[in-house]
Enzyme design. Structure first.
Site, mmCIF file in Angstrom:
data_model
loop_
_atom_site.group_PDB
_atom_site.id
_atom_site.type_symbol
_atom_site.label_atom_id
_atom_site.label_comp_id
_atom_site.label_asym_id
_atom_site.label_seq_id
_atom_site.Cartn_x
_atom_site.Cartn_y
_atom_site.Cartn_z
ATOM 1 N N LYS A 106 0.662 -1.113 0.042
ATOM 2 C CA LYS A 106 0.022 -0.023 0.088
ATOM 3 C C LYS A 106 0.833 1.209 0.050
ATOM 4 O O LYS A 106 2.239 1.209 0.105
ATOM 5 C CB LYS A 106 -0.826 0.006 1.287
ATOM 6 N N ARG A 125 -1.441 -14.718 4.104
ATOM 7 C CA ARG A 125 -2.286 -14.092 5.030
ATOM 8 C C ARG A 125 -1.518 -14.138 6.685
ATOM 9 O O ARG A 125 -1.458 -13.360 7.431
ATOM 10 C CB ARG A 125 -3.547 -14.849 5.207
ATOM 11 N N THR A 163 -4.978 -7.458 10.818
ATOM 12 C CA THR A 163 -5.253 -6.334 9.989
ATOM 13 C C THR A 163 -4.740 -5.053 11.105
ATOM 14 O O THR A 163 -4.101 -4.184 10.239
ATOM 15 C CB THR A 163 -6.742 -5.856 9.981
ATOM 16 N N ARG A 209 2.674 -6.597 8.966
ATOM 17 C CA ARG A 209 1.898 -5.509 9.589
ATOM 18 C C ARG A 209 2.507 -5.137 11.000
ATOM 19 O O ARG A 209 2.621 -3.889 11.217
ATOM 20 C CB ARG A 209 0.413 -5.723 9.789
ATOM 21 N N ASN A 250 -1.843 -0.239 6.926
ATOM 22 C CA ASN A 250 -1.218 -1.333 7.648
ATOM 23 C C ASN A 250 -0.364 -2.153 6.549
ATOM 24 O O ASN A 250 -0.156 -3.159 6.672
ATOM 25 C CB ASN A 250 -2.375 -2.209 8.033
ATOM 26 N N HIS A 294 -1.836 -5.501 1.957
ATOM 27 C CA HIS A 294 -3.246 -6.200 1.419
ATOM 28 C C HIS A 294 -3.052 -7.613 1.282
ATOM 29 O O HIS A 294 -2.140 -7.873 0.536
ATOM 30 C CB HIS A 294 -4.150 -5.671 0.380
#
Length: 126
Positions: A8, A83, A89, A103, A113, A116
């Site tokens: 991000k 993940r 998150t 993260r 964070n 994605h």
């Protein structure tokens, strides 16, 4: 298996090299990558399942605010593995529950964070 990943705007300019290094070290093959500035339409497709959340508009505004790196990752059980590497998150939660997650290391808050991670096959394909 393949999955979609996004570095991000908060992390892309500062941490992309470290993030890509960790992706490769985790055993992923980067099948495709492209620097992008997400349009609102594309961001809404990525985050469409969150449209009922109160923070949805802020998420869309943030992910369209600067350049990101879109990636297609390939590896054994890629969706779950990615993940797991990404972590919870909220980076504050990640620092307690998954200290070595991306993260926990690079995220600032629940929106900024760093990365994605698609939650399932359908989202990854979309």
């Amino acid at each position: 298996e393949r999955t979609f990943a996004l570095i991000k705007p908060d992390a892309y300019p500062r941490y992309r090299k470290q993030l890509i290094k960790q992706i490769i070290e985790k055993g992923f093959t980067i099948v495709a990558q492209e620097e992008v500035r997400l349009t609102t339409d594309v961001a809404e497709k990525i985050y469409g399942d969150m449209s009922s959340f109160p923070v949805y508009d802020r998420i869309i505004e943030f992910v369209t605010s600067g350049h990101s790196l879109a990636l297609v990752l390939e590896g054994a059980d890629a969706i779950a593995t990615w993940r797991n590497l990404v972590g919870p998150t909220n980076p504050k939660t990640a620092k307690f529950e998954a200290r070595n997650s991306l993260r926990a290391k690079y995220g600032l808050d629940a929106q900024k964070n760093a990365v994605h991670a698609s939650k399932d096959h359908q989202e990854a394909k979309r």
